[in-house]
Design a protein around this motif. Structure first.
Motif, PDB file in Angstrom:
ATOM      1  N   UNK A 219      31.568   0.500 -10.545  1.00 25.00           N
ATOM      2  CA  UNK A 219      30.630   0.781  -9.650  1.00 25.00           C
ATOM      3  C   UNK A 219      30.114   2.330 -10.536  1.00 25.00           C
ATOM      4  N   UNK A 220      29.859   2.070 -11.452  1.00 21.59           N
ATOM      5  CA  UNK A 220      28.549   2.663 -12.489  1.00 21.59           C
ATOM      6  C   UNK A 220      27.409   2.615 -11.824  1.00 21.59           C
ATOM      7  N   UNK A 221      26.713   2.861 -10.468  1.00 22.89           N
ATOM      8  CA  UNK A 221      25.733   2.786 -10.006  1.00 22.89           C
ATOM      9  C   UNK A 221      25.533   3.898 -10.076  1.00 22.89           C
ATOM     10  N   UNK A 227      20.935  12.216 -10.908  1.00 24.62           N
ATOM     11  CA  UNK A 227      19.481  12.931 -11.861  1.00 24.62           C
ATOM     12  C   UNK A 227      20.636  11.759 -12.162  1.00 24.62           C
ATOM     13  N   UNK A 228      21.574  10.805 -12.396  1.00 28.69           N
ATOM     14  CA  UNK A 228      22.611   9.752 -12.948  1.00 28.69           C
ATOM     15  C   UNK A 228      23.388   9.061 -12.500  1.00 28.69           C
ATOM     16  N   UNK A 229      23.972   7.808 -13.234  1.00 22.81           N
ATOM     17  CA  UNK A 229      25.342   7.293 -12.587  1.00 22.81           C
ATOM     18  C   UNK A 229      26.453   8.174 -13.630  1.00 22.81           C
ATOM     19  N   UNK A 230      27.411   7.863 -13.284  1.00 20.35           N
ATOM     20  CA  UNK A 230      28.736   8.845 -13.841  1.00 20.35           C
ATOM     21  C   UNK A 230      29.011   7.538 -14.998  1.00 20.35           C
ATOM     22  N   UNK A 231      28.075   6.881 -15.380  1.00 27.68           N
ATOM     23  CA  UNK A 231      28.382   6.699 -16.894  1.00 27.68           C
ATOM     24  C   UNK A 231      27.694   4.911 -16.861  1.00 27.68           C
ATOM     25  N   UNK A 243      31.235  -2.311 -23.938  1.00 28.89           N
ATOM     26  CA  UNK A 243      31.763  -1.011 -24.237  1.00 28.89           C
ATOM     27  C   UNK A 243      30.602  -0.290 -23.160  1.00 28.89           C
ATOM     28  N   UNK A 244      31.323   0.470 -22.827  1.00 24.10           N
ATOM     29  CA  UNK A 244      31.248   1.910 -21.804  1.00 24.10           C
ATOM     30  C   UNK A 244      31.292   3.135 -21.323  1.00 24.10           C
ATOM     31  N   UNK A 245      31.034   3.896 -21.124  1.00 22.53           N
ATOM     32  CA  UNK A 245      31.206   5.513 -20.966  1.00 22.53           C
ATOM     33  C   UNK A 245      31.508   5.672 -19.425  1.00 22.53           C
ATOM     34  N   UNK A 246      32.162   6.454 -19.231  1.00 21.13           N
ATOM     35  CA  UNK A 246      32.687   7.045 -17.441  1.00 21.13           C
ATOM     36  C   UNK A 246      32.968   8.353 -17.787  1.00 21.13           C
ATOM     37  N   UNK A 247      32.328   9.326 -17.143  1.00 21.41           N
ATOM     38  CA  UNK A 247      31.803  10.893 -17.398  1.00 21.41           C
ATOM     39  C   UNK A 247      33.793  11.512 -16.854  1.00 21.41           C
ATOM     40  N   UNK A 248      34.110  11.842 -17.155  1.00 23.46           N
ATOM     41  CA  UNK A 248      35.240  13.004 -16.842  1.00 23.46           C
ATOM     42  C   UNK A 248      35.515  13.857 -17.246  1.00 23.46           C
ATOM     43  N   UNK A 249      34.659  14.834 -17.115  1.00 23.67           N
ATOM     44  CA  UNK A 249      34.827  16.177 -18.427  1.00 23.67           C
ATOM     45  C   UNK A 249      36.042  17.023 -18.098  1.00 23.67           C
ATOM     46  N   UNK A 250      37.427  16.761 -16.770  1.00 23.86           N
ATOM     47  CA  UNK A 250      38.800  17.102 -17.309  1.00 23.86           C
ATOM     48  C   UNK A 250      39.978  16.545 -17.807  1.00 23.86           C
ATOM     49  N   UNK A 251      39.155  15.244 -16.730  1.00 26.07           N
ATOM     50  CA  UNK A 251      40.347  13.842 -17.330  1.00 26.07           C
ATOM     51  C   UNK A 251      41.221  14.343 -16.274  1.00 26.07           C
ATOM     52  N   UNK A 252      40.701  15.378 -14.803  1.00 25.03           N
ATOM     53  CA  UNK A 252      42.141  14.949 -13.871  1.00 25.03           C
ATOM     54  C   UNK A 252      41.762  13.950 -12.342  1.00 25.03           C
TER      55      UNK A 252
END
Length: 451
Positions: A219-221, A227-231, A243-252
């Motif tokens: 689902x990283x689209x 500006x950019x995807x979430x990862x 290898x992947x990255x997902x943006x979750x700054x708070x982990x909530x």
């Protein structure tokens, strides 16, 4: 003759009994002396997690440990537990030889290796990739070789743990070890730096046209107008390694409160991000982090409203930023730990906070980090405990391991982006993010060693 045979028979039986008794005694003695032999016990029999004591008198980070109760506000009232309990009976304190997850056996002579304890040493084999290359993976804003910076001595050091030799990172060997596996880094922009560092390390900073972008599988689209995807997610076809990255700054868990486009967002401190709930079963390695987005300015800018038990937080003490962050760290660690019984292949890590080095102000009040001399703050870390007490306490007694990088990174203030950029200097120093190649490469080396 018969009597002689009978005597020999009884003699053999007697000798066998003595040998059996002797080996049984030795085994029980060794098991008592070496707690690592108890790893065959179930998690339920090995430990009980004590209750937390992290509600601070102010917003400073302070902590104790966690328990396994369901998320509810009353379970987070302040308490001090010295001993674990089960069925109303006290149990002894944790055996640190069993649960100190920064400590590993080196395999030689039984020496223990704490990867967070050691020293920085000069190494002409560093960096592991070119700062002029890796354009396929590395953001220009973090590639300090492309900026006005002229001193790159920070690139020429590696971390050496005190009691053992950390394995050299070898990219082809790493991909073989990670064959048919998925590595996920979930967190803030520092996790994104660690992700880009790992991509550069695995490719040697070289163009790899055969590597496939598979973000769509997770689902990283990029949403319309974003500006950019979430990862991002990339697959190495030869070894089927992702290898992947997902943006979750708070982990909530974050969700809109209403359908109004201008709505606020519920920030569920006691729920993991929906991304993790959906895709955790596909991961073999998970690295989490949070910390630098926990301030009122970030919450206000993102329109995040803190919730617990599905309702806005009413407890003023828990609503303090430091306590809310601590609550979330314990919450996500406990949730991941609870899932690892079902996902037995998963190796989970919580990376400790990456230090900031602003002096004489903050990022928006004239703070700077102009030092370019390596190791001006010293070269050694000799402390046994982590400088991130919250993460250290939260993972204690769980199957989630600590990736302890705080103290070793604290010594490397010369490795930040600082005033340098590919654009004209706007007066704002970046003393949070790191130049790449740089310090996050060492984080990944330690991660690979712990794997």
């Amino acid at each position: 003759m018969k009597g002689g045979n009978l005597s020999r028979l009884w003699g053999r039986k007697y000798s066998l009994t003595l040998v059996t008794l002797m080996f049984t005694t030795i085994f029980l003695w060794s098991r008592e002396k070496n707690p690592l032999l108890t790893t065959s016990l179930s998690d339920e029999d090995r430990f009980v997690m004590p209750a937390p004591d992290f509600l601070a008198e102010d917003s400073d980070d302070s902590s104790s440990s966690s328990n396994r109760k369901e998320h509810s506000l009353e379970h987070y009232s302040p308490s001090h537990v010295v001993e674990g309990t089960r069925n109303g009976k006290k149990r002894p304190d944790f055996d640190t030889a069993r649960i100190n997850i920064t400590t590993f056996n080196s395999g030689k002579g039984g020496n223990l290796c704490n990867y967070a304890k050691g020293r920085w040493v000069a190494d002409i084999r560093r960096p592991l990739y070119s700062g002029f290359g890796c354009k396929q993976w590395l953001s220009d804003m973090w590639a300090c070789r492309l900026t006005q910076r002229t001193d790159f001595s920070y690139e020429g050091y590696r971390w050496q743990p005190k009691n053992c030799a950390m394995p050299e990172f070898e990219r082809s060997e790493f991909l073989k070890r990670m064959q048919d596996k998925t590595i996920a880094l979930v967190g803030d922009s520092l996790a994104r730096q660690q992700f880009q560092s790992l991509m550069c390390m695995v490719t040697g900073g070289e163009e790899r046209p055969e590597v496939q972008s598979v973000g769509w599988k997770f689902g990283l689209v990029k949403p319309p107008g974003a500006i950019r995807p979430d990862g991002w997610a990339y697959r190495f076809p030869r070894t089927n390694t992702t290898i992947l990255y997902y943006w979750s700054a708070s982990l909530c868990g974050i969700e809109p409160i209403s359908t109004d486009p201008a709505t606020d967002f519920a920030m569920h401190l006691d729920r993991p991000p929906a991304f993790l709930r959906q895709f955790l079963h596909q991961f073999d390695v998970l690295v989490l982090n949070t910390g630098h987005h926990w301030n009122r300015g970030k919450l206000k800018a993102n329109r995040w409203v803190m919730h617990v038990n599905g309702e806005p937080i009413q407890d003023r003490k828990l609503a303090e930023i430091g306590n809310a962050k601590n609550f979330t760290v314990y919450s996500i660690v406990r949730w991941v730990d609870s899932q690892m019984t079902r996902h037995t292949k998963l190796k989970a890590f919580f990376r400790t906070i990456s230090p900031r080095h602003f002096v004489n102000g903050d990022w928006n009040t004239g703070g700077s980090c102009d030092n370019t001399t390596p190791l001006a703050r010293g070269a050694e870390v000799m402390q046994e405990e982590s400088s991130d007490a919250i993460v250290e306490a939260a993972v204690k007694g769980t199957k989630v391991k600590i990736l302890d990088i705080t103290a070793i990174s604290q010594l490397r203030d010369e490795g930040h982006i600082s005033r340098y950029s590919i654009r004209p200097f706007n007066g704002i120093h970046d003393c949070l993010h790191w130049c790449l190649p740089g310090i996050p490469d060492t984080w990944n080396e330690i991660l690979c060693a712990q794997l």
